[in-house]
Design a protein around this motif. Structure first.
Motif, mmCIF file in Angstrom:
data_model
loop_
_atom_site.group_PDB
_atom_site.id
_atom_site.type_symbol
_atom_site.label_atom_id
_atom_site.label_comp_id
_atom_site.label_asym_id
_atom_site.label_seq_id
_atom_site.Cartn_x
_atom_site.Cartn_y
_atom_site.Cartn_z
ATOM 1 N N GLU A 274 0.832 -1.200 0.000
ATOM 2 C CA GLU A 274 0.000 0.000 0.000
ATOM 3 C C GLU A 274 0.871 1.256 0.000
ATOM 4 O O GLU A 274 0.569 2.235 -0.696
ATOM 5 C CB GLU A 274 -0.926 -0.010 1.225
ATOM 6 C CG GLU A 274 -1.871 1.184 1.284
ATOM 7 C CD GLU A 274 -2.816 1.108 2.465
ATOM 8 O OE1 GLU A 274 -3.467 2.123 2.769
ATOM 9 O OE2 GLU A 274 -2.917 0.025 3.088
ATOM 10 N N GLU A 275 1.933 1.225 0.780
ATOM 11 C CA GLU A 275 2.831 2.377 0.824
ATOM 12 C C GLU A 275 3.493 2.603 -0.540
ATOM 13 O O GLU A 275 3.613 3.743 -1.011
ATOM 14 C CB GLU A 275 3.900 2.163 1.895
ATOM 15 C CG GLU A 275 4.873 3.326 2.045
ATOM 16 C CD GLU A 275 5.891 3.088 3.141
ATOM 17 O OE1 GLU A 275 6.841 3.879 3.240
ATOM 18 O OE2 GLU A 275 5.744 2.101 3.893
ATOM 19 N N SER A 277 2.233 1.774 -3.355
ATOM 20 C CA SER A 277 1.233 2.183 -4.331
ATOM 21 C C SER A 277 1.103 3.701 -4.390
ATOM 22 O O SER A 277 0.968 4.290 -5.467
ATOM 23 C CB SER A 277 -0.126 1.554 -4.006
ATOM 24 O OG SER A 277 -0.690 2.117 -2.822
ATOM 25 N N ARG A 278 1.141 4.345 -3.225
ATOM 26 C CA ARG A 278 1.041 5.803 -3.205
ATOM 27 C C ARG A 278 2.272 6.442 -3.858
ATOM 28 O O ARG A 278 2.157 7.423 -4.600
ATOM 29 C CB ARG A 278 0.888 6.303 -1.766
ATOM 30 C CG ARG A 278 0.668 7.817 -1.680
ATOM 31 C CD ARG A 278 0.373 8.254 -0.251
ATOM 32 N NE ARG A 278 0.246 9.694 -0.160
ATOM 33 C CZ ARG A 278 -0.847 10.383 -0.444
ATOM 34 N NH1 ARG A 278 -1.939 9.753 -0.843
ATOM 35 N NH2 ARG A 278 -0.874 11.699 -0.337
ATOM 36 N N ASP A 279 3.437 5.858 -3.606
ATOM 37 C CA ASP A 279 4.648 6.365 -4.233
ATOM 38 C C ASP A 279 4.588 6.184 -5.746
ATOM 39 O O ASP A 279 4.979 7.079 -6.506
ATOM 40 C CB ASP A 279 5.868 5.643 -3.660
ATOM 41 C CG ASP A 279 7.166 6.077 -4.330
ATOM 42 O OD1 ASP A 279 7.540 7.253 -4.170
ATOM 43 O OD2 ASP A 279 7.784 5.245 -5.022
ATOM 44 N N ALA A 281 1.883 5.989 -7.604
ATOM 45 C CA ALA A 281 0.899 6.920 -8.140
ATOM 46 C C ALA A 281 1.486 8.320 -8.241
ATOM 47 O O ALA A 281 1.275 9.035 -9.232
ATOM 48 C CB ALA A 281 -0.350 6.921 -7.260
ATOM 49 N N ARG A 282 2.192 8.717 -7.200
ATOM 50 C CA ARG A 282 2.807 10.051 -7.204
ATOM 51 C C ARG A 282 3.821 10.171 -8.336
ATOM 52 O O ARG A 282 3.863 11.179 -9.045
ATOM 53 C CB ARG A 282 3.481 10.312 -5.856
ATOM 54 C CG ARG A 282 4.115 11.684 -5.739
ATOM 55 C CD ARG A 282 4.738 11.891 -4.354
ATOM 56 N NE ARG A 282 5.343 13.210 -4.244
ATOM 57 C CZ ARG A 282 6.545 13.519 -4.692
ATOM 58 N NH1 ARG A 282 7.289 12.578 -5.275
ATOM 59 N NH2 ARG A 282 7.022 14.756 -4.562
ATOM 60 N N ILE A 367 -5.887 5.740 -4.107
ATOM 61 C CA ILE A 367 -4.507 5.560 -3.680
ATOM 62 C C ILE A 367 -3.925 6.867 -3.160
ATOM 63 O O ILE A 367 -3.225 6.903 -2.140
ATOM 64 C CB ILE A 367 -3.650 5.021 -4.848
ATOM 65 C CG1 ILE A 367 -4.003 3.564 -5.139
ATOM 66 C CG2 ILE A 367 -2.155 5.135 -4.532
ATOM 67 C CD1 ILE A 367 -3.324 2.998 -6.372
ATOM 68 N N MET A 368 -4.248 7.968 -3.850
ATOM 69 C CA MET A 368 -3.735 9.272 -3.439
ATOM 70 C C MET A 368 -4.437 9.816 -2.204
ATOM 71 O O MET A 368 -3.994 10.793 -1.602
ATOM 72 C CB MET A 368 -3.865 10.278 -4.586
ATOM 73 C CG MET A 368 -2.964 9.982 -5.772
ATOM 74 S SD MET A 368 -1.205 9.987 -5.350
ATOM 75 C CE MET A 368 -0.944 11.711 -4.937
ATOM 76 N N GLY A 369 -5.550 9.199 -1.805
ATOM 77 C CA GLY A 369 -6.219 9.579 -0.565
ATOM 78 C C GLY A 369 -7.235 10.691 -0.695
ATOM 79 O O GLY A 369 -7.657 11.260 0.310
#
Length: 415
Positions: A274-275, A277-279, A281-282, A367-369
């Motif tokens: 999960e961590e 995934s955000r990276d 996406a960014r 993912i980006m919240g």
């Protein structure tokens, strides 16, 4: 040295035929070989190999070792300056004659004047230089060279050592060059991730794995009409600029371009947790922003009235994709397939229809919240339910303006 020469030569030759092949590349081989020669009292202060390579941008490479601590892999492109240097070098003479070229720098200064490299070596304190043909099994000739700062230069026994080791050196260099050529060709045409799998033997049709990734699709606006009106050479140049901008942006942010499909570019940013995934996406968003910036630069420098400014649409989606081999029994292709890939392609079509530069999916927004920048819900081909797409605000600098800090704005966008 005359009595020691056969012993030194035998030791280095045995090493070249055995342990040298386990080293990573020609630079390591040249460096270790030079160290062994010096241990055997052969006064080598500089050793190089020059090898033509198969590469889209590089013509040749030289592994350079020097006793002052230099260890360098030099790459030569096919530009005019490198060609001029080659034409006035001992290397060119060796290729032309298939004979060794020796320049006694200190004893015969007039010989050094013939080659600019010898003049440079003289200024650095070298006294002798020899370049020898290094034959490969395909009949081509590469070159190895040795130079020394020893007073009086090389003696006949030293030259005999070089002549004894040149063929086994050619053999081990050819092995490394063939491996690197295979890697280069595969990296160039299928990408580094797929290329490593091919070299590892993962080439059976239908074989692959499920991975998690952000999938990026990008295409040029109005390309069909453009390709029907411009000459073929201008179209190729146009595509090269676009593909170059997109690929550079994707690779700069840790992604991998998988395919060029007509005027489309498909890329992935794999992740596992999960961590991550955000990276991922960014980084995909940063790559999209970087692409737009690079294309702006291309448009500003466009001086051709026949070629319109580039305009692109980019779509981002994320999830599980199947990464592996598809194709026939004799022609395979590495790709990603699955619903996530299909929806990313449909969102790219939406970006074109809606005249948006970047659109992202629900999955990437999750993912980006946040779900900032909701652009609407649309029916797309092949999917029963309408698809929500978002048009993120990509600010300049290191910070992405994807999500607002204001809680009320976030709540409004979510509703």
């Amino acid at each position: 040295m005359v009595l020691e020469a056969p012993i030194v030569a035998a030791d280095v030759v045995q090493w070249l035929y055995s342990d040298a092949s386990y080293l990573n590349d020609t630079l390591e081989i040249v460096s270790e070989m030079a160290a062994r020669l010096r241990d055997g009292n052969v006064p080598v202060d500089r050793a190089t190999t020059g090898i033509w390579v198969v590469h889209p941008n590089v013509r040749a490479e030289a592994s350079v070792w020097a006793s002052d601590g230099t260890k360098e892999l030099r790459l030569y492109t096919a530009d005019n300056s490198s060609d001029e240097d080659y034409q006035s070098s001992p290397i060119q003479r060796v290729h032309q004659t298939n004979q060794a070229v020796r320049v006694r720098i200190s004893e015969r200064p007039e010989e050094a004047e013939e080659f600019p490299v010898a003049i440079d070596l003289r200024d650095e304190g070298y006294t002798d230089y020899i370049a020898l043909p290094m034959p490969f099994s395909d009949g081509s000739v590469k070159v190895a060279s040795f130079a020394t700062k020893a007073p009086g230069g090389f003696r006949s026994g030293h030259i005999s050592v070089f002549e004894s080791l040149i063929r086994p050196l050619a053999l081990v260099c050819e092995l490394k060059t063939l491996r690197r050529t295979a890697e280069t060709v595969l990296d160039t045409y299928v990408g580094p991730r797929a290329g490593s799998k091919v070299l590892d033997g993962t080439t059976r049709r239908g074989q692959g794995e499920w991975i998690k990734a952000v999938v990026s699709f990008a295409d040029i606006r109005g390309f069909t009409r453009l390709s029907n009106t411009l000459p073929a050479d201008m179209i190729v140049n146009f595509l090269n600029k676009y593909f170059g901008a997109m690929t550079a942006a994707v690779e700069a942010h840790g992604g991998e371009v998988l395919k060029f499909i007509g005027d489309e570019v498909m890329a992935i940013f794999p992740y596992e947790t999960e961590e991550e995934s955000r990276d991922a996406a960014r980084r995909a968003l940063l790559a999209a922003r970087d692409t737009l910036g690079r294309i702006d630069e291309i448009n500003r420098s466009n001086k051709c009235a026949q070629t319109p400014d580039l305009s692109v649409g980019i779509a981002l989606h994320a999830g599980d994709v199947f990464y592996g081999n598809v194709g026939s029994e004799t022609r395979l292709d590495f790709t990603v397939v699955g619903p996530v890939v299909n929806l990313a392609a449909r969102i790219a079509e939406l970006a074109k229809d809606l005249h948006r530069e970047v659109l992202v999916s629900d999955a990437l927004s999750d993912i980006m919240g946040c779900r900032s920048g909701l652009f609407g819900r649309y029916q797309v081909k092949g999917f029963d339910d309408p698809v929500s797409v978002y048009s993120p605000d990509l600010l300049r600098g290191d910070k992405l303006g994807y999500c607002p800090d204001n809680t009320a704005t976030l709540a409004r966008d979510t509703n």
